[in-house]
Design a protein around this motif. Structure first.
Motif, PDB file in Angstrom:
ATOM      1  N   VAL A  91    -124.381  44.657 133.138  1.00  0.00           N
ATOM      2  CA  VAL A  91    -123.514  44.226 132.042  1.00  0.00           C
ATOM      3  C   VAL A  91    -122.359  45.211 131.849  1.00  0.00           C
ATOM      4  CG1 VAL A  91    -125.339  42.946 130.892  1.00  0.00           C
ATOM      5  CG2 VAL A  91    -124.966  45.324 130.270  1.00  0.00           C
ATOM      6  N   THR A  92    -122.573  46.469 132.213  1.00  0.00           N
ATOM      7  CA  THR A  92    -121.477  47.438 132.151  1.00  0.00           C
ATOM      8  C   THR A  92    -120.410  47.103 133.191  1.00  0.00           C
ATOM      9  OG1 THR A  92    -122.977  49.167 131.357  1.00  0.00           O
ATOM     10  CG2 THR A  92    -120.883  49.881 132.296  1.00  0.00           C
ATOM     11  N   ALA A  93    -120.829  46.674 134.365  1.00  0.00           N
ATOM     12  CA  ALA A  93    -119.865  46.251 135.384  1.00  0.00           C
ATOM     13  C   ALA A  93    -119.036  45.074 134.889  1.00  0.00           C
ATOM     14  CB  ALA A  93    -120.598  45.890 136.677  1.00  0.00           C
ATOM     15  N   LEU A  94    -119.689  44.125 134.217  1.00  0.00           N
ATOM     16  CA  LEU A  94    -118.953  43.003 133.637  1.00  0.00           C
ATOM     17  C   LEU A  94    -117.971  43.494 132.578  1.00  0.00           C
ATOM     18  CD1 LEU A  94    -118.448  39.976 133.149  1.00  0.00           C
ATOM     19  CD2 LEU A  94    -120.384  40.018 131.549  1.00  0.00           C
ATOM     20  N   ALA A  95    -118.416  44.417 131.730  1.00  0.00           N
ATOM     21  CA  ALA A  95    -117.541  44.970 130.698  1.00  0.00           C
ATOM     22  C   ALA A  95    -116.325  45.645 131.307  1.00  0.00           C
ATOM     23  CB  ALA A  95    -118.322  45.961 129.830  1.00  0.00           C
ATOM     24  N   ALA A  96    -116.525  46.359 132.410  1.00  0.00           N
ATOM     25  CA  ALA A  96    -115.408  47.028 133.067  1.00  0.00           C
ATOM     26  C   ALA A  96    -114.379  46.020 133.564  1.00  0.00           C
ATOM     27  CB  ALA A  96    -115.922  47.885 134.225  1.00  0.00           C
ATOM     28  N   VAL A  97    -114.843  44.930 134.158  1.00  0.00           N
ATOM     29  CA  VAL A  97    -113.922  43.902 134.646  1.00  0.00           C
ATOM     30  C   VAL A  97    -113.127  43.310 133.485  1.00  0.00           C
ATOM     31  CG1 VAL A  97    -113.783  41.631 135.726  1.00  0.00           C
ATOM     32  CG2 VAL A  97    -115.318  43.362 136.668  1.00  0.00           C
ATOM     33  N   LEU A  98    -113.816  42.970 132.410  1.00  0.00           N
ATOM     34  CA  LEU A  98    -113.141  42.340 131.275  1.00  0.00           C
ATOM     35  C   LEU A  98    -112.143  43.281 130.613  1.00  0.00           C
ATOM     36  CD1 LEU A  98    -116.144  40.493 129.579  1.00  0.00           C
ATOM     37  CD2 LEU A  98    -114.401  39.524 131.084  1.00  0.00           C
ATOM     38  N   ARG A  99    -112.384  44.575 130.674  1.00  0.00           N
ATOM     39  CA  ARG A  99    -111.506  45.528 130.010  1.00  0.00           C
ATOM     40  C   ARG A  99    -110.393  46.055 130.911  1.00  0.00           C
ATOM     41  NH1 ARG A  99    -115.767  44.660 127.584  1.00  0.00           N
ATOM     42  NH2 ARG A  99    -116.170  45.176 125.390  1.00  0.00           N
ATOM     43  N   LEU A 100    -110.574  46.022 132.207  1.00  0.00           N
ATOM     44  CA  LEU A 100    -109.595  46.614 133.108  1.00  0.00           C
ATOM     45  C   LEU A 100    -108.666  45.604 133.761  1.00  0.00           C
ATOM     46  CD1 LEU A 100    -111.909  49.248 134.846  1.00  0.00           C
ATOM     47  CD2 LEU A 100    -110.140  49.691 133.129  1.00  0.00           C
ATOM     48  N   VAL A 101    -109.111  44.361 133.902  1.00  0.00           N
ATOM     49  CA  VAL A 101    -108.270  43.384 134.576  1.00  0.00           C
ATOM     50  C   VAL A 101    -107.010  43.120 133.747  1.00  0.00           C
ATOM     51  CG1 VAL A 101    -109.446  41.403 133.524  1.00  0.00           C
ATOM     52  CG2 VAL A 101    -108.245  41.112 135.690  1.00  0.00           C
ATOM     53  N   ASN A 102    -105.861  43.188 134.417  1.00  0.00           N
ATOM     54  CA  ASN A 102    -104.566  42.914 133.778  1.00  0.00           C
ATOM     55  C   ASN A 102    -104.346  43.769 132.535  1.00  0.00           C
ATOM     56  OD1 ASN A 102    -102.127  41.540 133.908  1.00  0.00           O
ATOM     57  ND2 ASN A 102    -102.810  39.904 132.544  1.00  0.00           N
ATOM     58  N   LEU A 103    -104.812  45.005 132.589  1.00  0.00           N
ATOM     59  CA  LEU A 103    -104.721  45.894 131.432  1.00  0.00           C
ATOM     60  C   LEU A 103    -103.277  46.226 131.078  1.00  0.00           C
ATOM     61  CD1 LEU A 103    -106.374  47.605 129.381  1.00  0.00           C
ATOM     62  CD2 LEU A 103    -106.372  49.458 131.070  1.00  0.00           C
ATOM     63  N   GLU A 104    -102.384  46.135 132.037  1.00  0.00           N
ATOM     64  CA  GLU A 104    -100.983  46.479 131.802  1.00  0.00           C
ATOM     65  C   GLU A 104    -100.242  45.436 130.963  1.00  0.00           C
ATOM     66  OE1 GLU A 104    -101.112  43.928 135.432  1.00  0.00           O
ATOM     67  OE2 GLU A 104    -102.280  45.617 134.626  1.00  0.00           O
ATOM     68  N   HIS A 105    -100.899  44.296 130.683  1.00  0.00           N
ATOM     69  CA  HIS A 105    -100.253  43.262 129.881  1.00  0.00           C
ATOM     70  C   HIS A 105    -100.763  43.329 128.445  1.00  0.00           C
ATOM     71  CE1 HIS A 105     -98.466  39.397 128.840  1.00  0.00           C
ATOM     72  NE2 HIS A 105     -99.627  39.056 128.287  1.00  0.00           N
ATOM     73  N   PRO A 106     -99.866  43.287 127.477  1.00  0.00           N
ATOM     74  CA  PRO A 106     -98.405  43.248 127.514  1.00  0.00           C
ATOM     75  C   PRO A 106     -97.827  44.601 127.942  1.00  0.00           C
ATOM     76  CG  PRO A 106     -99.256  42.413 125.421  1.00  0.00           C
ATOM     77  CD  PRO A 106    -100.384  43.141 126.106  1.00  0.00           C
ATOM     78  N   GLY A 107     -96.655  44.559 128.508  1.00  0.00           N
ATOM     79  CA  GLY A 107     -96.056  45.770 129.055  1.00  0.00           C
ATOM     80  C   GLY A 107     -95.249  46.558 128.063  1.00  0.00           C
TER      81      GLY A 107
END
Length: 600
Positions: A91-107
């Motif tokens: 579940v931590t791996a899932l949390a990492a994906v949800l928090r890191l994917v497209n993190l730069e948006h909004p710029g």
């Protein structure tokens, strides 16, 4: 010799039964002497007679059972230990994906990032928070930091959280939104792992630990706080670390108490000394003090966690002494347990908090850093005997306190804390006036709304009633631990209802909302049983992923309840994902997510 009442499996699993075990009490579940309990002389083949100073075999394990501990030398089954980590890590791996994917948006800087990210950059460059030019956010987002001056700025929060943001800026640069937010995202991910492991330890169930981690991983309140560089996610993390350390202290101090109480000579009928033995070294409370000092160094709300968790430790210490048969268990809990606990926790938190201001002390250009020296030079009398640096630091804190208690400006998203538990008025973090027109509809919007998963929060509000009932009527220590999280991070806000406050502050007690719902699910499905109730044995095999003792098997109805609740929460999270992450969607799609009029 007094014989204790029958010790059930529930005694070892759930904590403090009312009846104490006297030192030297028998150790078997029936109260009879265990086979082979006679003491044998070294080198002898037969039992010897009891000698002065002997302790009865098994007495310590009997006391450990009454104190909610496993027997000495107990080792988890390898499969149980494996499941205790596999689920949380997944579940931590899932949390990492949800928090890191497209993190730069909004710029560009979002909501209060305009304060904390720029202040973090200033700490890196100047060592203190410098003043920025007006309307500098677009230039900062483009990598232009020339708007920073060396003039000190008056800020109203300590520096620890901003230094944590600064780590990301140092590693990835200040010209990329990922650098602004990476520390928040990683801290939020670690919080999921930590909560999952806390739940495994609290409930002795890898299944419930994984469920708790999963619920936190997909909750919108925690998710948005992990994808935006605000201070509240760091506060949440450090308070949770302190909570975990307090749970560990409960185990270690009770193990020490059981060992000391069992060391009384057999047949003495009581503990040596009216107050009973000490609780032993409180290194876990020292660790809690460090964590809670860092939490307070992020936001002053951490002070409430120091107070509430400290009271919780005192209550647990006192109850433990009653359980082992101390004659003056209240006085012993205060003097032999509470005072050493206070010394381990509170001064450590205070010193850690003070250390969090290291760069302010080290840089004369910081705001009010030379205030006391300037006052003395002007002939003013400033706290005789107090170093100028500390006098200036205290004056800064006085002004910060005045700001926090006097903040009463109106805001469209301010929310009374009474509505936080049901997410009555969520906070809009992001709503650009000119969103991209790429959603395929006539009107497109981009929104980031700090809204907890509605199903999760509404069910958790109902589960809180179960937690409160089991705490009062069943004296379940796990329920009191969960309530302490609410008491530390939620209840104090009712004293500040005249202030401008927001629902997103609730992220600080989101872990305990998740624990409340997890507890309720465990109670309803039969994975957890109230204290004093023996857990059922499975019809076949061992269920190590359900419970670390492998002796709990929910019925079909229990599995259905758990599966349906988790599935619905996941589906709702997937539905709300676009409005938690600022995706470009049609206005109609966004409006379909506004289930309550108060959400708009």
């Amino acid at each position: 010799m007094t014989t204790p009442r029958r010790a059930t499996e529930a005694d070892g699993r759930h904590g403090d039964p009312a009846a104490p075990v006297p030192p030297g009490g028998t150790s078997s579940a029936t109260g009879a002497e265990p086979a082979g309990s006679a003491t044998t002389e070294p080198g002898s083949t037969g039992p010897r007679s009891a000698q002065p100073g002997d302790t009865e075999p098994g007495a310590e394990d009997a006391l450990r059972r009454r104190l909610g501990l496993r027997p000495r030398g107990h080792r988890l089954h390898p499969t149980a230990r494996l499941w205790g980590w596999v689920g949380p890590l997944l579940v931590t791996a899932l949390a990492a994906v949800l928090r890191l994917v497209n993190l730069e948006h909004p710029g560009h800087l979002v909501f209060d990032e305009t304060y904390y990210v720029k202040q973090a950059y200033s700490l890196l460059v100047l060592g203190y928070e410098g003043r920025w030019a007006d309307d500098v956010d677009p230039a900062f987002a483009a990598g232009d930091t020339s708007g920073l001056s060396t003039d000190p700025d008056y800020v109203v929060h300590p520096q620890v959280g901003k230094w944590m943001i600064a780590i990301g800026l140092r590693l990835l640069g200040a010209d990329d939104a990922t650098g602004w937010r990476i520390s928040a995202a990683l801290t939020g991910t670690l919080a999921v792992l930590l909560l999952s492991r806390v739940a495994v330890r609290l409930f002795r169930s890898p299944l419930l630990g994984s469920v708790a981690g999963l619920l936190l991983a997909v909750d919108g309140m925690h998710l948005t706080a992990s994808r935006i560089s605000l201070l509240d996610g760091f506060l949440t993390f450090w308070v949770l670390v302190g909570f975990w350390a307090v749970l560990r202290d409960r185990e270690s101090s009770r193990a020490h108490l059981a060992r000391e109480a069992a060391a009384e000579p057999a047949g003495t009928g009581g503990l040596r000394g009216r107050l009973g033995p000490g609780a032993g070294p409180r290194w876990w409370l020292v660790a809690a003090g460090v964590a809670l000092g860092l939490a307070t160094g992020v936001k002053w709300s951490g002070l409430y966690a120091v107070a509430v968790l400290g009271i919780l430790v005192l209550c647990w210490d006192t109850a433990a002494r009653r359980t082992v048969g101390a004659r003056r268990w209240v006085a012993g809990g205060v003097l032999r347990g509470g005072v050493p606990a206070f010394v381990a926790l509170v001064p450590t938190a205070a010193v850690t908090y003070l250390a969090g201001w290291f760069s302010w002390f080290a840089t004369p250009g910081a705001y009010l850093r030379t205030w006391a020296a300037d006052q003395r030079a002007a002939g003013e009398v400033i706290q005789p005997g107090v170093p100028d640096a500390l006098a200036s630091w205290w004056e800064y804190h006085r002004r910060m306190f005045d700001f926090h208690t006097g903040l009463a400006s109106e805001h469209s998203y301010e929310a009374h804390p009474a509505g936080w538990l049901v997410q009555w008025r969520p906070t809009s973090f992001y709503w650009p006036e000119d969103p991209p027109q790429d959603c395929g509809a006539e009107r497109c919007v981009e929104a980031i709304t700090s809204l907890g998963n509605p199903v999760l929060w509404w069910l958790a509000a109902a589960a809180l009633l179960v937690v409160g009932w089991t705490a009062v009527r069943r004296r379940d220590w796990r329920s009191w631990a969960i309530l302490a999280g609410y008491g530390a991070m939620y209840v104090p806000w009712f004293a500040y209802t005249e202030r401008t406050i927001f629902t997103f502050y609730a992220v600080a007690f989101t872990p305990y909302v998740v624990l409340a719902l997890t507890y309720g699910l465990g109670w309803v499905t039969g994975v957890l049983k109230p204290p004093g109730t023996a857990a059922p044995s499975p019809p076949r095999g061992r269920r190590w992923f359900v419970h670390q003792d492998g002796d709990v098997a929910p019925g079909p109805a229990g599995w259905w309840v758990l599966t349906v609740v988790v599935a619905v929460v996941l589906l709702v999270s997937a539905f709300f994902w676009p409005v938690w992450t600022g995706q470009s969607v049609s206005y109609g799609f966004w409006h379909a997510h506004m289930w309550l009029a108060s959400w708009v």
